[in-house]
Design a protein around this motif. Structure first.
Motif, PDB file in Angstrom:
ATOM      1  N   SER C  66     -16.806   6.415 -17.267  1.00  0.00           N
ATOM      2  CA  SER C  66     -17.413   6.055 -18.548  1.00  0.00           C
ATOM      3  C   SER C  66     -17.315   4.555 -18.747  1.00  0.00           C
ATOM      4  CB  SER C  66     -16.699   6.771 -19.691  1.00  0.00           C
ATOM      5  OG  SER C  66     -15.395   6.230 -19.832  1.00  0.00           O
ATOM      6  N   LEU C  67     -18.162   4.033 -19.634  1.00  0.00           N
ATOM      7  CA  LEU C  67     -18.150   2.602 -19.926  1.00  0.00           C
ATOM      8  C   LEU C  67     -16.801   2.188 -20.484  1.00  0.00           C
ATOM      9  CD1 LEU C  67     -21.688   2.128 -21.524  1.00  0.00           C
ATOM     10  CD2 LEU C  67     -20.995   1.868 -19.131  1.00  0.00           C
ATOM     11  N   ASP C  68     -16.223   3.062 -21.335  1.00  0.00           N
ATOM     12  CA  ASP C  68     -14.925   2.747 -21.940  1.00  0.00           C
ATOM     13  C   ASP C  68     -13.842   2.580 -20.886  1.00  0.00           C
ATOM     14  OD1 ASP C  68     -15.997   2.682 -24.397  1.00  0.00           O
ATOM     15  OD2 ASP C  68     -14.863   4.373 -25.234  1.00  0.00           O
ATOM     16  N   GLU C  69     -13.896   3.431 -19.859  1.00  0.00           N
ATOM     17  CA  GLU C  69     -12.868   3.318 -18.822  1.00  0.00           C
ATOM     18  C   GLU C  69     -13.013   2.005 -18.047  1.00  0.00           C
ATOM     19  OE1 GLU C  69     -11.727   7.241 -16.710  1.00  0.00           O
ATOM     20  OE2 GLU C  69     -13.635   7.633 -17.707  1.00  0.00           O
ATOM     21  N   HIS C  70     -14.262   1.638 -17.759  1.00  0.00           N
ATOM     22  CA  HIS C  70     -14.478   0.355 -17.079  1.00  0.00           C
ATOM     23  C   HIS C  70     -13.993  -0.788 -17.978  1.00  0.00           C
ATOM     24  CE1 HIS C  70     -17.516  -2.535 -14.900  1.00  0.00           C
ATOM     25  NE2 HIS C  70     -16.261  -2.841 -14.671  1.00  0.00           N
ATOM     26  N   ALA C  71     -14.297  -0.686 -19.257  1.00  0.00           N
ATOM     27  CA  ALA C  71     -13.858  -1.723 -20.200  1.00  0.00           C
ATOM     28  C   ALA C  71     -12.330  -1.799 -20.236  1.00  0.00           C
ATOM     29  CB  ALA C  71     -14.413  -1.432 -21.594  1.00  0.00           C
ATOM     30  N   TYR C  72     -11.693  -0.652 -20.288  1.00  0.00           N
ATOM     31  CA  TYR C  72     -10.227  -0.657 -20.384  1.00  0.00           C
ATOM     32  C   TYR C  72      -9.595  -1.236 -19.130  1.00  0.00           C
ATOM     33  CZ  TYR C  72      -5.423   0.564 -21.182  1.00  0.00           C
ATOM     34  OH  TYR C  72      -4.070   0.474 -21.334  1.00  0.00           O
ATOM     35  N   ASP C  73     -10.102  -0.829 -17.964  1.00  0.00           N
ATOM     36  CA  ASP C  73      -9.571  -1.385 -16.711  1.00  0.00           C
ATOM     37  C   ASP C  73      -9.703  -2.902 -16.704  1.00  0.00           C
ATOM     38  OD1 ASP C  73      -8.989   1.133 -15.872  1.00  0.00           O
ATOM     39  OD2 ASP C  73     -10.574   1.269 -14.357  1.00  0.00           O
ATOM     40  N   THR C  74     -10.846  -3.391 -17.176  1.00  0.00           N
ATOM     41  CA  THR C  74     -11.107  -4.832 -17.190  1.00  0.00           C
ATOM     42  C   THR C  74     -10.155  -5.554 -18.143  1.00  0.00           C
ATOM     43  OG1 THR C  74     -13.426  -4.396 -16.721  1.00  0.00           O
ATOM     44  CG2 THR C  74     -12.909  -6.562 -17.619  1.00  0.00           C
ATOM     45  N   ILE C  75      -9.970  -4.967 -19.329  1.00  0.00           N
ATOM     46  CA  ILE C  75      -9.142  -5.613 -20.365  1.00  0.00           C
ATOM     47  C   ILE C  75      -7.665  -5.578 -19.994  1.00  0.00           C
ATOM     48  CG2 ILE C  75      -8.376  -5.380 -22.769  1.00  0.00           C
ATOM     49  CD1 ILE C  75     -11.347  -4.362 -23.276  1.00  0.00           C
ATOM     50  N   SER C  76      -7.207  -4.428 -19.508  1.00  0.00           N
ATOM     51  CA  SER C  76      -5.788  -4.359 -19.149  1.00  0.00           C
ATOM     52  C   SER C  76      -5.532  -5.221 -17.927  1.00  0.00           C
ATOM     53  CB  SER C  76      -5.355  -2.910 -18.921  1.00  0.00           C
ATOM     54  OG  SER C  76      -6.057  -2.353 -17.832  1.00  0.00           O
ATOM     55  N   GLY C  77      -6.479  -5.207 -16.969  1.00  0.00           N
ATOM     56  CA  GLY C  77      -6.339  -6.070 -15.787  1.00  0.00           C
ATOM     57  C   GLY C  77      -6.286  -7.534 -16.191  1.00  0.00           C
ATOM     58  N   GLY C  78      -7.005  -7.893 -17.250  1.00  0.00           N
ATOM     59  CA  GLY C  78      -7.063  -9.275 -17.723  1.00  0.00           C
ATOM     60  C   GLY C  78      -5.913  -9.624 -18.660  1.00  0.00           C
ATOM     61  N   ASP C  79      -4.933  -8.731 -18.739  1.00  0.00           N
ATOM     62  CA  ASP C  79      -3.734  -8.938 -19.564  1.00  0.00           C
ATOM     63  C   ASP C  79      -4.097  -9.286 -21.022  1.00  0.00           C
ATOM     64  OD1 ASP C  79      -1.046  -8.630 -19.719  1.00  0.00           O
ATOM     65  OD2 ASP C  79      -0.513 -10.353 -18.463  1.00  0.00           O
ATOM     66  N   TRP C  80      -5.107  -8.626 -21.527  1.00  0.00           N
ATOM     67  CA  TRP C  80      -5.536  -8.677 -22.926  1.00  0.00           C
ATOM     68  C   TRP C  80      -6.038 -10.040 -23.393  1.00  0.00           C
ATOM     69  CZ3 TRP C  80      -2.813  -4.582 -21.270  1.00  0.00           C
ATOM     70  CH2 TRP C  80      -3.289  -3.325 -21.714  1.00  0.00           C
ATOM     71  N   LEU C  81      -6.413 -10.866 -22.434  1.00  0.00           N
ATOM     72  CA  LEU C  81      -6.979 -12.143 -22.850  1.00  0.00           C
ATOM     73  C   LEU C  81      -8.525 -12.112 -22.850  1.00  0.00           C
ATOM     74  CD1 LEU C  81      -5.699 -14.910 -23.674  1.00  0.00           C
ATOM     75  CD2 LEU C  81      -6.330 -15.727 -21.411  1.00  0.00           C
ATOM     76  N   CYS C  82      -9.091 -10.941 -22.496  1.00  0.00           N
ATOM     77  CA  CYS C  82     -10.561 -10.834 -22.489  1.00  0.00           C
ATOM     78  C   CYS C  82     -11.067 -10.727 -23.927  1.00  0.00           C
ATOM     79  CB  CYS C  82     -11.007  -9.579 -21.746  1.00  0.00           C
ATOM     80  SG  CYS C  82     -10.160  -9.295 -20.209  1.00  0.00           S
ATOM     81  N   ASP C  83     -12.282 -11.249 -24.138  1.00  0.00           N
ATOM     82  CA  ASP C  83     -12.938 -11.003 -25.420  1.00  0.00           C
ATOM     83  C   ASP C  83     -13.609  -9.638 -25.316  1.00  0.00           C
ATOM     84  OD1 ASP C  83     -12.242 -13.214 -26.913  1.00  0.00           O
ATOM     85  OD2 ASP C  83     -13.795 -14.449 -25.982  1.00  0.00           O
ATOM     86  N   GLN C  84     -13.133  -8.710 -26.157  1.00  0.00           N
ATOM     87  CA  GLN C  84     -13.513  -7.316 -25.937  1.00  0.00           C
ATOM     88  C   GLN C  84     -14.971  -7.023 -26.280  1.00  0.00           C
ATOM     89  OE1 GLN C  84     -10.447  -4.845 -27.662  1.00  0.00           O
ATOM     90  NE2 GLN C  84      -8.842  -5.793 -26.409  1.00  0.00           N
ATOM     91  N   ASP C  85     -15.560  -7.812 -27.193  1.00  0.00           N
ATOM     92  CA  ASP C  85     -16.996  -7.606 -27.452  1.00  0.00           C
ATOM     93  C   ASP C  85     -17.801  -7.968 -26.210  1.00  0.00           C
ATOM     94  OD1 ASP C  85     -16.235 -10.260 -27.742  1.00  0.00           O
ATOM     95  OD2 ASP C  85     -17.703 -10.706 -29.309  1.00  0.00           O
ATOM     96  N   ALA C  86     -17.358  -9.020 -25.524  1.00  0.00           N
ATOM     97  CA  ALA C  86     -18.056  -9.444 -24.301  1.00  0.00           C
ATOM     98  C   ALA C  86     -17.881  -8.386 -23.212  1.00  0.00           C
ATOM     99  CB  ALA C  86     -17.515 -10.790 -23.833  1.00  0.00           C
TER     100      ALA C  86
END
Lengths: 135, 247, 584
Positions: C66-86
């Motif tokens: 799912s898109l959410d899972e891809h988003a979560y992997d990206t955000i957690s991998g980025g140590d929460w410094l990602c802009d989540q809207d982006a």
């Protein structure tokens, strides 16, 4: 897509030497293969002359046979035969490149195209030999 | 192993020289050094005015093709040790105008590439919402080899036809046209055939075959061109025998 | 050397001819067919570094994903410094973009039934990586380039090096570029400019990046007044070949390769990475997270247990026990790379490896549409920081990123361009000034004695020592001082090459100048961030500090040329910061 105009500096162009084909064996091999067409033409010519002689009667044909047996003709034909063999072999080896045969989605290996060519050649030669040597 | 090896590099500066000349440099000979490393050594440590193109140093960007001892090579994949002892002569790719030292003008190739229409042509575009064009691994395999061309142009430097007749479309451009012709998703073969089935196109090729020998990515442009000739001939016969087939 | 000047004009100008630039050009051309577009690139577009990407491109398409899972992997991998809207926009548009590339002919690998095949990739919990054999970037770039050829509204400036952005009335209105072939300067005016020049890995000595990746676009933006964001985050790959920087993929370790120190000892067991087993075990030893492996290497060097090679300390990757058959069937590409480009045969020899700088998470500060705070200036791809990569990029996110944000920047910059009036009148003066400046800066040779390569090598050493895998306040302060010295020495470089045609030495000088700017922003951002997060590891501040540093660093150029660092908030939509679970 357009490329803007530019003011190219003076680029240096090297002219290809007239003897470029002497530079490497692959190039020379290519030129020899191209030249072999002369041998092919020669054999066609001889065959046509032979047919003409045949048409003009036995005496004429015998004289033609005599001419063929002259040392110059034998030497010439030997050279022509060499070139024809050269042409056939190099061409058969190149055949797989020109023919991309696919069976069930997989391209057949080059040998599968080269080998049948050689077999067909051998078969044709055997047939001709049989016809000629029968009597 | 000797400590150094001699590098003979062709130099040409259009602002000063009327024709190119060779310049000699001694460079360290190391097991992992390729010809390109030697050129970089010269540029960094000896003579900053030596000009050449390079980028990835792993045989994929296609920038660093040059003649090494007379043969077209990717200099990032040509070890100095293969030439030791002895000298390594580095010259710009043959058959192209030389702009400077080892840099050649490749605008001609780019124009030819564009003319071959190396893009997917569809009679009817499928909307994205309907998903991908299906293509089996076998169909992919049918053109994959020709899609590996990195545009390094070693094949043009190996092709005497291109050397003698600069109007010839050349191996890479035709191979890339064939790459799209063979792609099961493409419907533009007829358009490309009109462009490439003339004397400067596929019929310019006399099948020397050296383009395939020098290709670092095993693209086999010679094969592509011969297969293209076969298709062109078949199409010609079809149009002669069945003129009503039309376009 | 005599410089000439020529002028041309476009609606939209793109600087950088790699994946992001080509995607932006096609997007703008398709959405606004009347738009007149120019692409400036210092190399022919198909030479751009996108070509080197091997692994693949992430886009969630499978029914179990799912898109959410891809988003979560990206955000957690980025140590929460990602802009989540982006990130949300990114994961949604990534599959569409990858599909579009399929429609343009990209030879994606397929399932037997003809559908797109996806494979697993480090850090991604589901299979969502699209791939074209082991040459994904190559095929994407060539597909984009070849597709670009059919768009007649796109004018290419191949082998033109952009030296300066033209700014007037607070708006970016084009650039000055040097044509390599002739040495002529070209003033190219435009109503909007997109930077797509890629990253800056070459500020480090050991890098997977091609020689062209010198941070040119970052420095163009920085000098024009745009801030650079999160420049302290540089991703390392634990196993690169020391001399060439060629990347040896993780697959080697998952097939059972060992990492050995100079005593032939599998040293990872000393760093809480499990106990050595003969067969590979997931997430343990050699299959531990990338950054932990890189960090273990640094410790091993400190203990004096690394192998001293001709290019500095290395450790050994041992594949010999796998045997020729396994290596040839499972890892043919790795063997080919080692044999062809570094003359090492992994079947019989130990392969020297070390961590190498791989990817720049930071870049020109942009919003979700690629717009920078500077009007008329956009950026996309590695040169930009949107930010979807946060403190650490997830493998196979960079290729879809350049498509998604390349297209977004193309469309938004195109629309912006259509709303603008013709370029200002004073641009030509700026162009003449630039010409005079180049002349002054690099000519004549007399009285100067610095060599480009010497300054470059010193910069790389400073960065490696001071701002490498581990940094500290002390090491960074020292690095900042030394970089300043190099900046002061730079005007004294002497060019051997005083000619116009294809003067690559002049280009190297421009590149070095860009790298010095970029290096300074990296060091200053790192110095100010007193925490450890993702790829930024401070020995003096080993923990993450969300209270103070859940924020993007912004480096702006002060009048004296040094960077000023400030902070901007991170956009959090649905995923509040948590502990990183894996692949730190």
């Amino acid at each position: 897509m357009a490329i803007p105009t530019y003011y190219p500096p003076r680029a240096y162009r090297t002219r290809v030497s007239t003897y470029w084909w002497l530079r490497s064996w692959p190039y020379l091999r290519f030129i020899l293969r191209e030249l072999s067409s002369i041998s092919v033409a020669w054999f066609v010519l001889v065959t046509l002359l032979q047919l003409g002689a045949l048409h003009r009667g036995p005496a004429e044909y015998a004289r033609f046979g005599e001419w063929l047996r002259s040392p110059l003709m034998i030497a010439g034909n030997a050279v022509a035969l060499f070139f024809l063999l050269f042409h056939a072999i190099t061409w058969f080896n190149l055949a797989p490149k020109a023919m991309a045969v696919r069976i069930r989605g997989k391209r057949v290996p080059p040998l599968f195209i080269t080998v049948p060519n050689y077999i067909a050649w051998l078969a044709a030669s055997l047939f001709v030999a049989f016809v000629l040597l029968r009597g | 192993m000797a400590e150094t090896i001699t590098l003979e590099v062709q130099r040409y500066n259009p602002e000063k020289d009327t024709e190119p000349g060779l310049q000699t440099y001694e460079v360290p000979l190391k097991k992992e050094w390729v010809v390109l490393d030697a050129l970089n050594y010269v540029k960094d440590k000896v003579d900053g005015s030596l000009s050449f193109r390079w980028s990835c140093r792993m045989g994929i960007c296609g920038s660093c093709g040059m003649m090494v001892n007379g043969e077209p090579k990717l200099t990032c994949a040509t070890f100095l040790t293969d030439y030791a002892p002895g000298t390594v002569r580095v010259e710009p790719l043959k058959h192209f105008p030389v702009l400077r030292d080892l840099v050649v003008d490749i605008t001609d190739f780019l124009a030819k590439l564009s003319r071959a229409k190396p893009w997917l042509i569809r009679k009817q575009e499928k909307p994205l919402a309907e998903g991908e064009y299906l293509q089996t691994p076998e169909q992919l395999d049918a053109f994959k080899q020709f899609s590996m061309c990195i545009n390094c142009l070693l094949c043009y430097a190996a092709c005497p036809v291109y050397g003698l007749d600069p109007l010839f479309s050349g191996p890479a451009a035709i191979a890339l046209a064939q790459r799209y012709n063979m792609d099961s998703r493409d419907q533009g073969a007829a358009q490309r055939l009109d462009i490439l089935s003339h004397s400067d196109g596929i019929w310019g090729c006399t099948f020397v075959g050296e383009c395939t020998e020098v290709c670092p990515k095993h693209v086999d442009p010679a094969g592509a061109i011969q297969q293209y000739k076969l298709t062109a001939t078949t199409e010609w016969f079809k149009s002669m025998l069945m003129p009503w087939r039309g376009e | 050397m005599e410089l000439m000047l020529d002028i041309s004009s476009h609606d939209l100008l793109i600087i950088g001819g790699g994946g992001a630039g080509l995607r932006a050009a096609i997007a703008a051309s398709e959405v606004f067919p009347n738009l007149n577009i120019g692409i400036v690139s210092k190399v022919y577009p198909m030479r751009s570094h996108t070509v080197s990407a091997e692994g693949g491109a992430a886009g969630a398409i499978r029914s179990d994903d799912s898109l959410d899972e891809h988003a979560y992997d990206t955000i957690s991998g980025g140590d929460w410094l990602c802009d989540q809207d982006a990130v949300e926009a990114f994961v949604k548009e990534a599959p569409e973009e990858l599909l579009r590339l399929e429609h343009w002919g990209c030879p994606w690998n397929r399932e037997p039934d003809g559908h797109i095949a996806v494979r697993p990739f480090g850090g991604m919990k589901k299979m969502r990586t699209w791939f074209a054999a082991d040459k994904t970037g190559f095929h994407m770039l060539h597909t984009l380039f070849q597709t670009c050829l059919k768009h007649s509204a796109i004018t290419r400036y191949d082998e033109y090096f952009a030296t300066k952005l033209l700014v007037e009335e607070g708006r970016v209105q084009g650039c000055i570029a040097l044509e390599l072939m002739s040495g002529k300067l070209q003033a190219i005016t435009a109503k909007a400019v997109i930077l797509t020049t890629g990253g800056c890995g070459r500020v480090f000595r050991f890098t997977t990046n091609a020689s062209i990746k010198t941070g040119d676009g970052m420095s163009l933006a920085y000098r024009a007044g745009a801030p650079l964001k999160d420049m302290e985050f540089i991703q390392y790959h634990p196993t690169g070949l020391p001399f060439t920087g060629i990347l040896i993929t993780e697959a080697v370790r998952s097939e059972g390769g060992y990492l050995l120190n100079k005593d032939g000892y599998r040293y990872l067991q000393d760093y809480n990475l499990g106990t050595p087993q003969p067969k590979p075990v997931l997430r343990s030893m050699e299959l531990g997270p990338r950054d932990r492996l890189s960090q273990a290497f640094v410790k091993e060097v400190e203990k004096g247990r690394a192998v001293e090679g001709p290019y500095g300390p290395v450790v050994h990757l041992d594949l010999r026990h796998l045997g020729e058959r396994i290596i040839n069937t499972k890892l043919p590409f790795v063997r080919e790379l080692c044999l062809k480009y570094e003359n090492i045969d992994p079947v019989t020899e130990l392969v020297p490896v070390r961590p190498v700088a791989h990817y720049m998470m930071g870049g020109v500060d942009t919003d979700i549409n690629g717009a920078t705070p500077l009007a008329g200036l956009y950026a996309a791809g590695e040169v930009a920081c949107v930010s979807i990569n946060g403190a650490n990029r997830l493998g196979s996110n960079s290729l879809p990123e350049l498509l998604v944000f390349g297209a977004r920047a193309g469309v938004h910059a195109g629309r912006f361009a259509l709303e603008q009036k013709s370029p200002g009148r004073h641009l030509l003066t700026q162009a003449l000034d630039e010409e005079a400046l180049i002349r002054r800066q690099f000519l004549p040779k007399t009285g100067r004695r610095e060599r480009i390569s010497a300054i470059r090598e010193q910069m790389q050493k400073i960065m490696e020592d001071g701002a490498g895998i581990y940094r500290s306040g002390a090491s960074l302060t020292e690095a900042a001082g030394k970089l300043r010295e190099l900046q002061e020495r730079f005007p004294n470089i002497a060019l051997d090459d005083q000619s116009q045609a294809f003067n690559t030495e002049l280009i190297s000088a421009f590149e070095l100048s860009s790298m010095l700017d970029v290096a300074e922003t990296m060091v200053h951002c790192a110095l100010n961030r007193c925490e450890s997060r993702g790829a930024h590891q401070r020995t003096d501040f080993p923990a993450r500090n969300d209270e103070k540093f859940l924020a993007h660093s912004l480096a702006t150029r002060k009048a004296d040329g040094t960077p000023q660092v400030s902070y901007s908030p991170v956009t959090i939509t649905r995923w509040p910061p948590a502990e990183r679970v894996y692949g730190k």
